[in-house]
Design an enzyme around this catalytic site. Structure first.
Site, PDB file in Angstrom:
ATOM      1  N   VAL A 186      37.856  23.534  36.193  1.00 52.41           N
ATOM      2  CA  VAL A 186      38.436  23.224  37.502  1.00 52.41           C
ATOM      3  C   VAL A 186      39.762  22.505  37.291  1.00 52.41           C
ATOM      4  O   VAL A 186      39.841  21.564  36.504  1.00 52.41           O
ATOM      5  CB  VAL A 186      37.483  22.304  38.310  1.00 52.41           C
ATOM      6  N   ALA A 197      42.340  18.041  35.469  1.00 50.56           N
ATOM      7  CA  ALA A 197      41.450  19.194  35.308  1.00 50.56           C
ATOM      8  C   ALA A 197      40.205  18.730  34.560  1.00 50.56           C
ATOM      9  O   ALA A 197      40.174  17.616  34.027  1.00 50.56           O
ATOM     10  CB  ALA A 197      42.162  20.298  34.522  1.00 50.56           C
ATOM     11  N   LYS A 198      39.197  19.528  34.520  1.00 46.47           N
ATOM     12  CA  LYS A 198      38.008  19.228  33.726  1.00 46.47           C
ATOM     13  C   LYS A 198      37.234  20.514  33.547  1.00 46.47           C
ATOM     14  O   LYS A 198      37.373  21.454  34.327  1.00 46.47           O
ATOM     15  CB  LYS A 198      37.130  18.203  34.453  1.00 46.47           C
ATOM     16  N   GLY A 199      36.395  20.541  32.515  1.00 48.49           N
ATOM     17  CA  GLY A 199      35.571  21.725  32.299  1.00 48.49           C
ATOM     18  C   GLY A 199      34.284  21.352  31.618  1.00 48.49           C
ATOM     19  O   GLY A 199      34.135  20.227  31.135  1.00 48.49           O
ATOM     20  N   ASP A 209      35.517  16.005  25.202  1.00 48.39           N
ATOM     21  CA  ASP A 209      34.830  15.073  26.100  1.00 48.39           C
ATOM     22  C   ASP A 209      33.413  14.928  25.542  1.00 48.39           C
ATOM     23  O   ASP A 209      33.198  15.168  24.357  1.00 48.39           O
ATOM     24  CB  ASP A 209      34.853  15.649  27.534  1.00 48.39           C
TER      25      ASP A 209
END
Ligand code: NAD
Length: 432
Positions: A69, A114-116, A155
């Site tokens: 995202v 953003a992140k995933g 992460d």
């Protein structure tokens, strides 16, 4: 003509996303932000949800769900980690992407958020299976990634090896070596010096900046740290060795140790280096063994939660005896806990500022990769110090001018910067 939708926002029952949206709303209100701009920021910009089949080592097909995202690219390419965890879902990834927008804006680096993640328990996969899963994921989300578009980092449960596979896969697709596509890579593949210690070093700088504002001498300061992993270990040792703070208690998942006269860090580090899982368990030095709950409410000047989320809550915030809390972990203070700390006049340096050292050095890594010119460790440390101390100073000034606590001030600054970028780019007026 269709009636335009007013004030669209993500609908959610996920508590993390709901809290994040509430934090945005508070900042929008304080800034009296244009409703159209606020509506843009309540939404995510790009979302990709993918199914990831891989062949396991035993020949069976296994299938996982993955997400990426991008919340905002108003101030620059999306930036944010990729986590592998069984709890990963789209709402969690959305909330984390929004927080990355604020973190990057709060310390004024030219990235959006953003992140995933992949919904997987990585402990159940072999290294070969993890590599296949990572490469599949990279291939599937490649259309929305790019060094000028969206840049992943490690992460939870991902590391520099994961980023090396990601970079290799995307470079193969593009047909050119593209180290700037990810950060947190091994140094041999364009990673930056100082990335490993960066988050802990940033937390130490934030703590010392606050002490100085309050006219306190770091050498006369007692510090308690929860968590002795990447962040906890580095902040503890940097505060002790470089600023002369007295570390009176530390903990990890296996133990919490306390000596009001100060801990012998050299002895503890030697123990941890040889202990299975690098744990404190079994340390037999001159300390009291206490619980993590007791550690949080010790009589100290500074408390640094650097382990996991939700540690200072509505249940224990009224017992915290520290005058200063510096958030090394992400989300260590709940909404209720934060309100109590504020009421009691305890200073809290929020996670999005205090632990931004990691993303700041990720930014330095990206800059170095784009230039194919690499800095030495002193340059990285000097630039990191400048970024964190300036950001702290700006938050302190806004807090004083608007009579706010530091957390509210950082959110205000960050939201204002994103809003200004949206406005200046003309997303709204040009109708794009
Ligand atoms: P890590 O896995 O290296 O270390 C975590 C530490 O917390 C370990 O010492 C572990 O034993 C301890 N711990 C785990 N559960 C605990 C519990 N219930 N009680 C007490 N201690 C417990 O992780 P890390 O990279 O140091 O990250 C710590 C926190 O900082 C996380 O919230 C993470 O999201 C945040 N953070 C990390 C980075 C980074 O660059 N590593 C950047 C930003 C934020």
């Amino acid at each position: 003509m269709a009636t335009p939708t007013r004030n669209p926002s993500l609908e959610t029952t996920n508590s993390m996303l709901a809290t994040t949206l509430a934090l945005f709303d508070t900042a929008f209100e304080r800034l009296q932000l244009d409703e159209g701009i606020a509506a843009i920021m309540r939404q995510t910009e790009v979302e990709m949800s993918v199914t990831l089949p891989i062949v396991g080592d035993d020949g069976r097909i296994m299938t996982f769900k993955g997400y990426r995202v991008r919340h905002s690219s108003a101030r620059g390419p999306g930036k944010g980690g990729i986590r592998y965890h069984p709890d990963v879902d789209i709402d969690e990834v959305r909330a984390l992407a929004m927080l990355m927008t604020l973190k990057c804006a709060g310390v004024n680096i030219p990235f959006g958020g953003a992140k995933g993640g992949i919904c997987v328990n990585p402990a159940q996969l072999s290294q070969h299976e993890l590599e296949r899963l990572t490469r599949r994921f990279a291939k599937m989300i490649a259309p929305i990634l790019g060094g000028k578009r969206d840049i992943p980092a490690p992460d939870m449960n991902t590391n520099e090896q994961t980023m090396a596979w990601f970079m290799d896969e995307i470079s193969s697709i593009q047909g050119s070596y593209s180290p700037e596509i990810t950060t947190g890579k091994p140094i041999i593949l364009g990673g930056s010096e100082g990335r490993g210690e960066a988050t802990g070093r940033g937390v130490a700088i934030a703590a010392v900046e606050l002490l100085r504002k309050l006219g306190r001498d770091p050498k006369e300061t007692r510090v308690v740290v929860q968590g002795y992993g990447n962040v906890g270990y580095n902040v503890t040792n940097i505060l002790a060795a470089e600023y002369g703070c007295k570390i009176i208690a530390i903990s990890d998942v296996s133990d919490a140790i306390y000596n009001p006269k100060g801990l012998d860090l050299a002895e503890i580090n030697a123990h941890v280096a040889h202990s299975p899982g690098r744990l404190l368990k079994g340390y037999a030095g001159d300390v009291d063994h206490i619980t993590n709950a007791e550690l949080l409410v010790l009589d100290t000047d500074v408390l640094i939660p650097a382990a996991i989320e939700n540690q200072i809550t509505g249940k224990n915030a009224d017992q915290i005896r520290a005058e200063i809390v510096v958030e090394g972990a992400n989300g260590p203070t709940t909404f209720e806990g934060d309100a109590i700390l504020r009421e009691r006049g305890i200073y809290a340096v929020p996670d999005i500022l205090a632990n931004a050292g990691g993303v700041i050095v990720s930014y330095f890594e990206w800059v170095q990769d784009l230039q194919f010119y690499f800095w030495d460790i002193d340059e990285v440390r000097t630039q990191l110090y400048k970024k964190i101390s300036r950001s702290f100073d700006q938050a302190w000034t806004v807090a004083a001018e608007r009579e706010l606590d530091l957390r509210s001030a950082v959110y205000l600054l960050a939201v204002q910067r994103v809003a200004d970028a949206i406005q200046k780019r003309g997303f709204v007026s040009s109708g794009n």
